[in-house]
Design an enzyme around this catalytic site. Structure first.
Site, short mmCIF file in Angstrom:
data_model
loop_
_atom_site.label_atom_id
_atom_site.label_comp_id
_atom_site.label_asym_id
_atom_site.label_seq_id
_atom_site.Cartn_x
_atom_site.Cartn_y
_atom_site.Cartn_z
N ALA A 116 0.61 -10.24 10.25
CA ALA A 116 1.53 -9.57 11.17
C ALA A 116 0.92 -8.29 11.73
O ALA A 116 1.22 -7.87 12.83
CB ALA A 116 2.84 -9.26 10.47
N HIS A 117 0.04 -7.67 10.97
CA HIS A 117 -0.55 -6.40 11.38
C HIS A 117 -1.95 -6.65 11.93
O HIS A 117 -2.74 -7.35 11.31
CB HIS A 117 -0.63 -5.44 10.18
CG HIS A 117 -0.86 -4.03 10.57
ND1 HIS A 117 -2.06 -3.58 11.05
CD2 HIS A 117 -0.03 -2.96 10.58
CE1 HIS A 117 -1.97 -2.30 11.31
NE2 HIS A 117 -0.75 -1.90 11.04
N PRO A 118 -2.29 -6.10 13.09
CA PRO A 118 -3.60 -6.36 13.70
C PRO A 118 -4.77 -5.79 12.90
O PRO A 118 -5.91 -6.15 13.13
CB PRO A 118 -3.51 -5.68 15.06
CG PRO A 118 -2.42 -4.68 14.92
CD PRO A 118 -1.46 -5.23 13.91
N PHE A 119 -4.50 -4.95 11.92
CA PHE A 119 -5.54 -4.33 11.10
C PHE A 119 -6.46 -5.38 10.47
O PHE A 119 -7.67 -5.25 10.48
CB PHE A 119 -4.86 -3.48 10.01
CG PHE A 119 -5.75 -3.14 8.85
CD1 PHE A 119 -6.67 -2.12 8.95
CD2 PHE A 119 -5.64 -3.84 7.66
CE1 PHE A 119 -7.48 -1.81 7.88
CE2 PHE A 119 -6.44 -3.52 6.59
CZ PHE A 119 -7.36 -2.50 6.70
#
Length: 131
Positions: A116-119
């Protein structure tokens, strides 16, 4: 806990996969043993420190203090052994790193799982370019 642990993992290894978060600004989080502790046991390891922008998720964030350090085995798989994160959201980001360390996941697999997080996708891309 014992029945949920893979047979090849020791109980001490499970204790090392408990995440630690220091709620300062920026937050500091890590999972897994320190690089020096790993080097005491394994000699064929690598590590990378990657600085990234907090703007990936919050363009209005003025704090650009963000970095991740990944320690990995230098085998064919490049298994994740330890992850440290400094970021305003380090406590939120460390969760999936716990799973990667606990399973000894290969770097490529860790970054290619939908997140969910682009990291994570950015981290995988940056690691592939530097390794």
């Amino acid at each position: 806990l014992e029945s949920n642990t893979a047979p090849w993992r020791s109980r001490a290894r499970d204790m090392e996969t408990i995440p630690v978060v220091i709620y300062t600004q920026p937050e500091i989080a890590w999972v897994g043993p320190s690089e020096s502790k790993i080097r005491g046991k394994l000699h064929n390891i690598g590590s990378r420190v990657i600085h990234f922008s907090n703007e990936m998720r919050n363009p209005g964030n003025t704090s650009n203090t963000a970095a991740v350090k990944v320690v990995f085995a230098k085998d064919d798989q490049k298994s994740v052994l330890s992850v440290s994160i400094i970021s305003p959201a380090a406590g939120d980001l460390i969760g999936e790193s716990v799973l990667a360390v606990k399973l000894g996941a290969p770097l490529g697999l860790w970054g290619n799982v939908p997140h969910a997080h682009p990291f994570y996708k950015s981290l995988n891309t940056m690691l592939e370019l530097k390794i």
